[in-house]
Write a protein that holds these residues in place. Structure first.
Motif, PDB file in Angstrom:
ATOM      1  N   HIS A 110      14.785   3.333 -10.871  1.00 28.22           N
ATOM      2  CA  HIS A 110      14.109   4.486 -10.271  1.00 28.22           C
ATOM      3  C   HIS A 110      14.000   4.280  -8.759  1.00 28.22           C
ATOM      4  O   HIS A 110      13.771   3.155  -8.305  1.00 28.22           O
ATOM      5  N   ALA A 111      14.091   5.377  -8.012  1.00 27.99           N
ATOM      6  CA  ALA A 111      13.890   5.299  -6.560  1.00 27.99           C
ATOM      7  C   ALA A 111      12.399   5.399  -6.278  1.00 27.99           C
ATOM      8  O   ALA A 111      11.707   6.233  -6.862  1.00 27.99           O
ATOM      9  N   CYS A 112      11.885   4.534  -5.399  1.00 31.74           N
ATOM     10  CA  CYS A 112      10.447   4.594  -5.084  1.00 31.74           C
ATOM     11  C   CYS A 112      10.161   3.726  -3.864  1.00 31.74           C
ATOM     12  O   CYS A 112      10.635   2.593  -3.780  1.00 31.74           O
ATOM     13  N   ASP A 113       9.367   4.258  -2.947  1.00 34.71           N
ATOM     14  CA  ASP A 113       8.853   3.462  -1.826  1.00 34.71           C
ATOM     15  C   ASP A 113       7.431   3.048  -2.202  1.00 34.71           C
ATOM     16  O   ASP A 113       6.532   3.884  -2.296  1.00 34.71           O
ATOM     17  N   VAL A 114       7.221   1.744  -2.419  1.00 33.66           N
ATOM     18  CA  VAL A 114       5.914   1.293  -2.912  1.00 33.66           C
ATOM     19  C   VAL A 114       4.789   1.451  -1.889  1.00 33.66           C
ATOM     20  O   VAL A 114       3.615   1.339  -2.247  1.00 33.66           O
ATOM     21  N   ALA A 115       5.159   1.726  -0.641  1.00 32.28           N
ATOM     22  CA  ALA A 115       4.117   1.935   0.374  1.00 32.28           C
ATOM     23  C   ALA A 115       3.535   3.342   0.286  1.00 32.28           C
ATOM     24  O   ALA A 115       2.622   3.684   1.051  1.00 32.28           O
ATOM     25  N   ASP A 116       4.056   4.153  -0.628  1.00 36.07           N
ATOM     26  CA  ASP A 116       3.625   5.546  -0.767  1.00 36.07           C
ATOM     27  C   ASP A 116       3.096   5.733  -2.200  1.00 36.07           C
ATOM     28  O   ASP A 116       3.866   5.743  -3.160  1.00 36.07           O
ATOM     29  N   GLU A 117       1.770   5.876  -2.327  1.00 33.37           N
ATOM     30  CA  GLU A 117       1.169   5.938  -3.668  1.00 33.37           C
ATOM     31  C   GLU A 117       1.716   7.102  -4.494  1.00 33.37           C
ATOM     32  O   GLU A 117       1.903   6.971  -5.715  1.00 33.37           O
ATOM     33  N   ALA A 138       2.347  -2.361   5.372  1.00 33.87           N
ATOM     34  CA  ALA A 138       2.214  -1.298   4.352  1.00 33.87           C
ATOM     35  C   ALA A 138       3.022  -1.654   3.099  1.00 33.87           C
ATOM     36  O   ALA A 138       2.552  -1.458   1.976  1.00 33.87           O
ATOM     37  N   ILE A 139       4.230  -2.176   3.283  1.00 36.20           N
ATOM     38  CA  ILE A 139       5.035  -2.524   2.102  1.00 36.20           C
ATOM     39  C   ILE A 139       4.450  -3.754   1.405  1.00 36.20           C
ATOM     40  O   ILE A 139       4.240  -3.765   0.188  1.00 36.20           O
ATOM     41  N   ASP A 140       4.148  -4.791   2.204  1.00 33.21           N
ATOM     42  CA  ASP A 140       3.795  -6.086   1.595  1.00 33.21           C
ATOM     43  C   ASP A 140       2.371  -6.125   1.052  1.00 33.21           C
ATOM     44  O   ASP A 140       2.103  -6.833   0.076  1.00 33.21           O
ATOM     45  N   TRP A 141       1.456  -5.372   1.669  1.00 34.48           N
ATOM     46  CA  TRP A 141       0.102  -5.337   1.108  1.00 34.48           C
ATOM     47  C   TRP A 141      -0.149  -4.051   0.321  1.00 34.48           C
ATOM     48  O   TRP A 141      -0.395  -4.087  -0.877  1.00 34.48           O
ATOM     49  N   GLN A 142      -0.025  -2.879   1.016  1.00 40.36           N
ATOM     50  CA  GLN A 142      -0.362  -1.646   0.297  1.00 40.36           C
ATOM     51  C   GLN A 142       0.546  -1.440  -0.909  1.00 40.36           C
ATOM     52  O   GLN A 142       0.119  -0.898  -1.931  1.00 40.36           O
ATOM     53  N   GLY A 143       1.801  -1.882  -0.821  1.00 47.06           N
ATOM     54  CA  GLY A 143       2.709  -1.751  -1.962  1.00 47.06           C
ATOM     55  C   GLY A 143       2.160  -2.463  -3.191  1.00 47.06           C
ATOM     56  O   GLY A 143       2.224  -1.954  -4.308  1.00 47.06           O
ATOM     57  N   TYR A 149      -1.077  -3.328  -3.587  1.00 44.79           N
ATOM     58  CA  TYR A 149      -2.363  -2.681  -3.904  1.00 44.79           C
ATOM     59  C   TYR A 149      -2.148  -1.391  -4.722  1.00 44.79           C
ATOM     60  O   TYR A 149      -2.764  -1.186  -5.773  1.00 44.79           O
ATOM     61  N   TYR A 150      -1.239  -0.523  -4.251  1.00 47.17           N
ATOM     62  CA  TYR A 150      -0.991   0.735  -4.982  1.00 47.17           C
ATOM     63  C   TYR A 150      -0.383   0.452  -6.356  1.00 47.17           C
ATOM     64  O   TYR A 150      -0.692   1.136  -7.334  1.00 47.17           O
ATOM     65  N   THR A 151       0.470  -0.563  -6.436  1.00 46.16           N
ATOM     66  CA  THR A 151       1.064  -0.905  -7.740  1.00 46.16           C
ATOM     67  C   THR A 151      -0.048  -1.268  -8.725  1.00 46.16           C
ATOM     68  O   THR A 151      -0.042  -0.830  -9.880  1.00 46.16           O
ATOM     69  N   ALA A 152      -1.031  -2.038  -8.250  1.00 49.23           N
ATOM     70  CA  ALA A 152      -2.155  -2.400  -9.125  1.00 49.23           C
ATOM     71  C   ALA A 152      -2.983  -1.163  -9.479  1.00 49.23           C
ATOM     72  O   ALA A 152      -3.377  -0.967 -10.633  1.00 49.23           O
ATOM     73  N   ARG A 153      -3.250  -0.307  -8.478  1.00 50.52           N
ATOM     74  CA  ARG A 153      -4.020   0.929  -8.739  1.00 50.52           C
ATOM     75  C   ARG A 153      -3.347   1.765  -9.829  1.00 50.52           C
ATOM     76  O   ARG A 153      -4.005   2.296 -10.719  1.00 50.52           O
ATOM     77  N   VAL A 154      -2.028   1.901  -9.718  1.00 51.78           N
ATOM     78  CA  VAL A 154      -1.301   2.801 -10.609  1.00 51.78           C
ATOM     79  C   VAL A 154      -1.103   2.175 -11.995  1.00 51.78           C
ATOM     80  O   VAL A 154      -1.203   2.856 -13.012  1.00 51.78           O
ATOM     81  N   VAL A 191       7.494  -3.546 -15.844  1.00 56.77           N
ATOM     82  CA  VAL A 191       7.717  -2.749 -14.632  1.00 56.77           C
ATOM     83  C   VAL A 191       7.978  -3.728 -13.493  1.00 56.77           C
ATOM     84  O   VAL A 191       7.236  -4.704 -13.344  1.00 56.77           O
ATOM     85  N   ILE A 192       9.028  -3.481 -12.723  1.00 56.24           N
ATOM     86  CA  ILE A 192       9.355  -4.397 -11.620  1.00 56.24           C
ATOM     87  C   ILE A 192       9.622  -3.587 -10.363  1.00 56.24           C
ATOM     88  O   ILE A 192      10.496  -2.709 -10.355  1.00 56.24           O
ATOM     89  N   THR A 193       8.880  -3.864  -9.302  1.00 55.35           N
ATOM     90  CA  THR A 193       9.170  -3.203  -8.029  1.00 55.35           C
ATOM     91  C   THR A 193      10.133  -4.085  -7.229  1.00 55.35           C
ATOM     92  O   THR A 193      10.107  -5.311  -7.340  1.00 55.35           O
ATOM     93  N   GLY A 194      10.984  -3.436  -6.439  1.00 54.38           N
ATOM     94  CA  GLY A 194      11.980  -4.199  -5.676  1.00 54.38           C
ATOM     95  C   GLY A 194      13.038  -4.788  -6.580  1.00 54.38           C
ATOM     96  O   GLY A 194      13.518  -5.900  -6.346  1.00 54.38           O
ATOM     97  N   GLY A 195      13.442  -4.040  -7.596  1.00 58.46           N
ATOM     98  CA  GLY A 195      14.399  -4.558  -8.587  1.00 58.46           C
ATOM     99  C   GLY A 195      15.859  -4.448  -8.166  1.00 58.46           C
ATOM    100  O   GLY A 195      16.746  -4.806  -8.920  1.00 58.46           O
TER     101      GLY A 195
END
Ligand SMILES: NC(=O)c1ccc[n+]([C@@H]2O[C@H](COP(=O)([O-])OP(=O)(O)OC[C@H]3O[C@@H](n4cnc5c(N)ncnc54)[C@H](O)[C@@H]3O)[C@@H](O)[C@H]2O)c1
Length: 329
Positions: free
Chosen positions: A63-70, A117-122, A124-129, A10-14
């Motif tokens: 896939h479309a996704c904003d990582v700052a939004d869980e 929100a993008i650089d930290w919460q993104g 953090y949420y990626t790890a949570r999910v 899984v790669i965010t910001g791909g």
């Protein structure tokens, strides 16, 4: 993990830069990939081109996704598990990130908070999910992208980098804290933290887009003012970098040039960076520095923590040491 073949990453910001190169190098190594990005068009292009280069049995999805939004990350998770017909994943790269929020004191609060929100919460949420899906696979790795700004909170003289550094320190701290946590509670899963120096990507232009701004060429005068506030403009005029009577078009051209220079004059390309990251993952490293600049800053800050923001002392001392080392050889 010495082979990526048959696994699912899984790669965010791909859609761009290091994320795009990770997708293509992993797919070429026989790994299926689910990539997401804020920009649905660029991540779709990444998936199509990586799929075209991949061998049989490899599936690459965008896939479309904003990582700052869980909630969007949860939707991304559900989409990819269905598309890849799996119940777990093997590698997760929390790579999405933007620049911005240079000043806490003087800057725009919304920009600071969006960057954070993008650089930290993104991350953090990626790890949570995704940590539960790494655990479900029995073995796996979480690769969090921090930065040299995760151990050095400045870009040098006159160049603060507040929100970005705050978030990247958090990413590094969280990743280091996960080392022992995973060892105790999920021994099959490990974490690595990536700390790149300057890597040639379109992060300057992409960061504007992530803040809801249009392409540089389409920015209005008010939007240019937001991107280059009057105080920054005045400093550039004083430094001889901008004419006093610069028009809106001159400013747009300057931003286009700044993005191109950042991408084209970097010491390390995005493809080279992705190779360094994947080599690090294969080797079992938990700390992956990308580029000589990252190694030099890391060594300098460790050698002289008190001089971290006294740039002449920090780098002057290093230049002396290097000169002495060269003279001794
Ligand atoms: N380029 C560098 O010099 C450098 C240095 C140190 C660290 N980094 C970090 O490396 C990572 C990758 O950066 P890059 O240089 O390849 O940049 P890039 O702009 O080329 O790629 C980042 C991608 O992330 C996407 N993105 C931005 N916000 C997002 C969001 N909210 N949700 C989902 N996707 C989003 C962008 O659209 C873009 O496609 C970032 O975390 C960045 O902070 C980059």
């Amino acid at each position: 993990m010495d082979s990526f073949a048959g696994r699912l990453a899984v790669i965010t910001g791909g859609g761009s830069g290091m994320g795009r190169e990770l997708v293509s190098q992993l797919a070429a190594a026989g790994c299926s990939v689910a990539a997401c990005d804020l920009n649905p068009d660029t991540v779709a292009e990444t998936a199509v081109s990586a799929q075209a280069e991949a061998g049989p049995g490899v599936l690459v999805t965008g896939h479309a996704c904003d990582v700052a939004d869980e909630a969007q990350l949860l939707r991304f998770r559900d989409e990819l598990l269905e598309a890849h017909a799996r119940d777990h994943v093997n590698l997760v790269f929390a790579n999405a990130g933007v620049g911005g929020g240079s000043s806490f004191v003087n800057g725009d609060r919304a920009e600071w908070e969006r960057t954070f929100a993008i650089d930290w919460q993104g991350v953090y949420y990626t790890a949570r999910v995704f940590i539960p899906l790494l655990v479900a696979g029995g073995d796996g790795i979480l690769v969090n992208t921090s930065s040299v700004n995760g151990f050095w909170a400045s870009l040098g003289p006159g160049t603060p980098n507040n929100a970005y550094s705050t978030a990247k320190f958090a990413v590094r701290g969280f990743s280091e804290a996960l080392v022992e946590d995973l060892r105790v509670h999920a021994p099959g899963v490990r974490v690595a933290v990536v700390m790149p120096g300057h890597v040639g990507t379109d992060i300057v232009a992409n960061s504007f887009r992530a803040r809801g701004l249009p392409e540089i060429e389409q920015m209005s005068e008010a939007q240019l003012e937001e991107v280059i506030p009057r105080s920054a403009r005045a400093a550039m005029i004083r430094a001889g970098l901008l004419a006093e009577d610069a028009s809106a078009d001159d400013l747009r051209q300057m931003l286009v040039r700044a993005n191109a220079d950042f991408r084209d004059k970097a010491p390390v390309s995005a493809a080279e960076a992705a190779t360094i990251i994947l080599d690090g993952v294969r080797s079992g490293a938990w700390r992956i520095l990308v580029g000589e600049d990252a190694k030099i800053i890391d060594a300098a800050v460790r050698a002289k923590p008190e001089a971290a923001y006294d740039y002449a002392e920090l780098f002057g001392g290093l230049a002396h040491q290097q000169a002495a080392g060269t003279a001794e050889q």
